[in-house]
Write an enzyme that holds these catalytic residues in place. Structure first.
Site, PDB file in Angstrom:
ATOM      1  N   GLY A 253       0.836  -1.203   0.000  1.00  0.00           N
ATOM      2  CA  GLY A 253       0.000   0.000   0.000  1.00  0.00           C
ATOM      3  C   GLY A 253       0.865   1.245   0.000  1.00  0.00           C
ATOM      4  N   ARG A 254       1.413   1.544   1.181  1.00  0.00           N
ATOM      5  CA  ARG A 254       2.186   2.771   1.369  1.00  0.00           C
ATOM      6  C   ARG A 254       3.346   2.905   0.387  1.00  0.00           C
ATOM      7  NH1 ARG A 254       2.324   5.219   6.435  1.00  0.00           N
ATOM      8  NH2 ARG A 254       1.585   3.266   7.293  1.00  0.00           N
TER       9      ARG A 254
ATOM     10  N   CYS B 276      -9.906  23.010  16.449  1.00  0.00           N
ATOM     11  CA  CYS B 276      -9.816  23.285  17.881  1.00  0.00           C
ATOM     12  C   CYS B 276      -9.439  22.042  18.672  1.00  0.00           C
ATOM     13  CB  CYS B 276     -11.115  23.896  18.363  1.00  0.00           C
ATOM     14  SG  CYS B 276     -11.337  25.513  17.619  1.00  0.00           S
ATOM     15  N   GLU B 277      -8.221  21.608  18.486  1.00  0.00           N
ATOM     16  CA  GLU B 277      -7.621  20.477  19.201  1.00  0.00           C
ATOM     17  C   GLU B 277      -6.122  20.742  19.230  1.00  0.00           C
ATOM     18  OE1 GLU B 277      -8.736  17.120  19.972  1.00  0.00           O
ATOM     19  OE2 GLU B 277     -10.710  17.091  19.003  1.00  0.00           O
TER      20      GLU B 277
ATOM     21  N   TYR C  55      -0.609   9.071  14.769  1.00  0.00           N
ATOM     22  CA  TYR C  55       0.610   8.261  14.952  1.00  0.00           C
ATOM     23  C   TYR C  55       1.842   9.092  15.258  1.00  0.00           C
ATOM     24  CZ  TYR C  55      -2.236   5.491  11.585  1.00  0.00           C
ATOM     25  OH  TYR C  55      -3.232   4.845  10.896  1.00  0.00           O
TER      26      TYR C  55
ATOM     27  N   TYR D  43      -2.746   6.808   3.163  1.00  0.00           N
ATOM     28  CA  TYR D  43      -3.365   7.072   4.477  1.00  0.00           C
ATOM     29  C   TYR D  43      -3.534   8.578   4.701  1.00  0.00           C
ATOM     30  CZ  TYR D  43      -1.983   2.231   4.720  1.00  0.00           C
ATOM     31  OH  TYR D  43      -1.810   0.904   4.419  1.00  0.00           O
TER      32      TYR D  43
HETATM   33  C1  LIG Z   1      -2.939  -2.108   5.600  1.00  0.00           C
HETATM   34  C2  LIG Z   1      -2.717  -3.441   5.026  1.00  0.00           C
HETATM   35  C3  LIG Z   1      -1.804  -3.634   3.988  1.00  0.00           C
HETATM   36  C4  LIG Z   1      -0.950  -2.523   3.423  1.00  0.00           C
HETATM   37  O1  LIG Z   1       0.017  -2.100   4.302  1.00  0.00           O
HETATM   38  P1  LIG Z   1       1.149  -1.056   3.821  1.00  0.00           P
HETATM   39  O2  LIG Z   1       1.961  -0.841   5.020  1.00  0.00           O
HETATM   40  O3  LIG Z   1       0.431   0.163   3.379  1.00  0.00           O
HETATM   41  O4  LIG Z   1       1.897  -1.699   2.716  1.00  0.00           O
HETATM   42  C5  LIG Z   1      -1.666  -4.906   3.463  1.00  0.00           C
HETATM   43  N1  LIG Z   1      -2.396  -5.944   3.935  1.00  0.00           N
HETATM   44  C6  LIG Z   1      -3.292  -5.798   4.937  1.00  0.00           C
HETATM   45  C7  LIG Z   1      -4.046  -6.971   5.408  1.00  0.00           C
HETATM   46  C8  LIG Z   1      -3.474  -4.556   5.516  1.00  0.00           C
HETATM   47  O5  LIG Z   1      -4.346  -4.419   6.526  1.00  0.00           O
END
Ligand SMILES: *Cc1c(COP(=O)(O)O)cnc(C)c1O
Length: 428
Positions: free
Chosen positions: A277-278, A343-344, A318, A372
């Site tokens: 993902g990231r 306002c936090e 985080y 994210y």
């Molecule tokens: C969030 C997630 C990912 C992706 O994680 P990244 O750190 O963004 O690569 C992959 N698999 C599952 C099951 C997740 O919950």
């Protein structure tokens, strides 16, 4: 490398000057680079070229924008989804149903039924109970769910506690010591084809060591399961690779990761699956914001920007670091606190950060906001929902509209029994 660079003293996304987008779309706004998304998708794929026929499923929760998913679909990526809503997005973006993996610790019966109807490729089962429910739903429909068992390998991913998922006390998967027995029981169920194992130990990992330790355990589990007479043809290694947020930070590269994976899994005889993902989307996006004003502080001045924790939640959630830079820097630097208008006290992007000198009206970006980011946005403080733009060379398009606070309010109702004669139009 990304495509957000200075050209003639002005930050651009690919070949589009950011002030042009600010002028046309307003701020705050997320801006993604198609070229960076494509580059990352290819770098990750190339890093795994030693693993023949790796299955790549983009983790939709990192950035579910339809245009972003479309770019990744055209790179041959499938999707890792964690809700029925994400599944609908992946299908709409053109990802093939058979390339969709359904993860997530709390799949509802309704979501599993819809995913079976869509004929998705794999369910990553999070518990024996969930597997039994999926089997029953599939059997009632007269179909067979392709499934992997998600195990919790009990390793410390060494990342922020809120994005660590592979320690024994975390909610995800089944304990690895019980996994072979659970797999054996699930394998007997009508409606279920147990074909593999899955894991995902956390996100933003800064070291390969915990991943390697977890993969070694997964390899041993595969041998145990086969020793019991069941078959394992797929192993889903999850996501989790970190990206650099701070200047000078160098998390393991996709190439290092691919080398380690190739070494650990060489005798597994399975189709490997990945859920990045990231690492795909993080550095493919920035959040463009405008300075509302700068006010003096007890120690350092406060730069108050028009983006806030509701637009980019990671710092508040985080304690995450996002690099902050002026769109037209003049070289002068100062130390400041960077905050939003919400306002936090948690609506603070950075305290005591050395940064470009800024004043009211200046444009700036938070870098590494493509993962994210927009997906976690809310309308807290009755703010508009932040829009998104995709750049491609010297063109760009708004790929998510700014949803105005008034539109959100229009979905609310005051019941008749709360109305008094002074309310609702003031016809008293
Ligand atoms: C969030 C997630 C990912 C992706 O994680 P990244 O750190 O963004 O690569 C992959 N698999 C599952 C099951 C997740 O919950």
């Amino acid at each position: 490398m990304d495509h957000f660079q200075l050209q003639n003293g002005v930050l651009h996304a690919e070949n589009v000057a950011l002030p042009d987008i600010a002028e046309a779309v307003g701020t705050p706004v997320y801006i993604y680079s198609r070229a960076t998304l494509q580059r990352h998708a290819r770098v990750f794929r190339d890093a795994l070229s030693a693993c023949s026929d790796a299955h790549l499923a983009f983790a939709v929760k990192a950035n579910p924008n339809l245009a972003v998913l479309k770019v990744l679909a055209s790179e041959g990526y499938g999707a890792d989804v964690v809700s029925g809503g994400e599944m609908v997005r992946a299908l709409k973006a053109g990802m093939r149903a058979e390339d969709i993996v359904f993860s997530g610790v709390g799949k509802t019966g309704d979501e599993m039924a819809r995913a079976l109807d869509a004929k998705i490729g794999q369910f990553n089962i999070e518990s024996e109970e969930e597997g039994a429910e999926l089997a029953a739903i599939a059997a009632a429909k007269g179909c067979i769910a392709q499934a992997a068992l998600r195990v919790n390998p009990d390793v410390d991913a060494g990342t922020h506690g809120k994005i660590s998922t592979g320690k024994a006390e975390n909610k995800f998967g089944v304990p690895i010591r019980e996994a072979a027995a659970i797999y054996a029981r699930l394998a007997t169920m009508e409606g279920l084809n147990m074909r593999g194992v899955a894991m995902h130990i956390g996100s933003q990992l800064g070291s390969l060591d915990p991943l390697e330790a977890a993969f070694v355990r997964l390899g041993a589990l595969i041998a145990d399961i086969r020793g019991n007479g069941q078959s394992v043809t797929h192993a889903d290694l999850g996501g989790g690779l970190g990206v650099p947020y701070r200047p000078g930070e160098s998390p393991p590269s996709p190439a290092d990761y691919g080398g380690m994976v190739g070494r650990i899994t060489k005798d597994w005889d399975v189709r490997l699956m990945f859920e990045p993902g990231r690492v795909i989307a993080g550095n493919a996006g920035v959040l463009l914001t405008k300075v509302i004003r700068v006010k003096p502080g007890a120690v350092n001045p406060f730069i108050i920007v028009d983006a806030a924790m509701n637009d980019l939640a990671r710092p508040a959630l985080y304690e995450a670091y996002h690099d902050f830079a002026a769109v037209q820097p003049d070289g002068a630097r100062f130390t400041a606190n960077i905050v939003g208008p919400v306002c936090e006290t948690g609506d603070t992007f950075a305290m005591g950060r050395e940064t470009d000198v800024m004043q009211a009206g200046d444009l700036a970006i938070f870098r590494t906001a493509g993962a994210y980011g927009a997906t976690m946005a809310s309308t807290y403080n009755s703010r508009d929902l932040v829009p998104e733009v995709l750049v491609d060379g010297d063109r760009y398009a708004v790929v998510a509209d700014r949803i105005m606070a008034g539109t959100v309010m229009d979905a609310e109702r005051v019941p008749e029994w709360l109305l008094d004669k002074d309310m609702d139009g003031g016809d008293a």
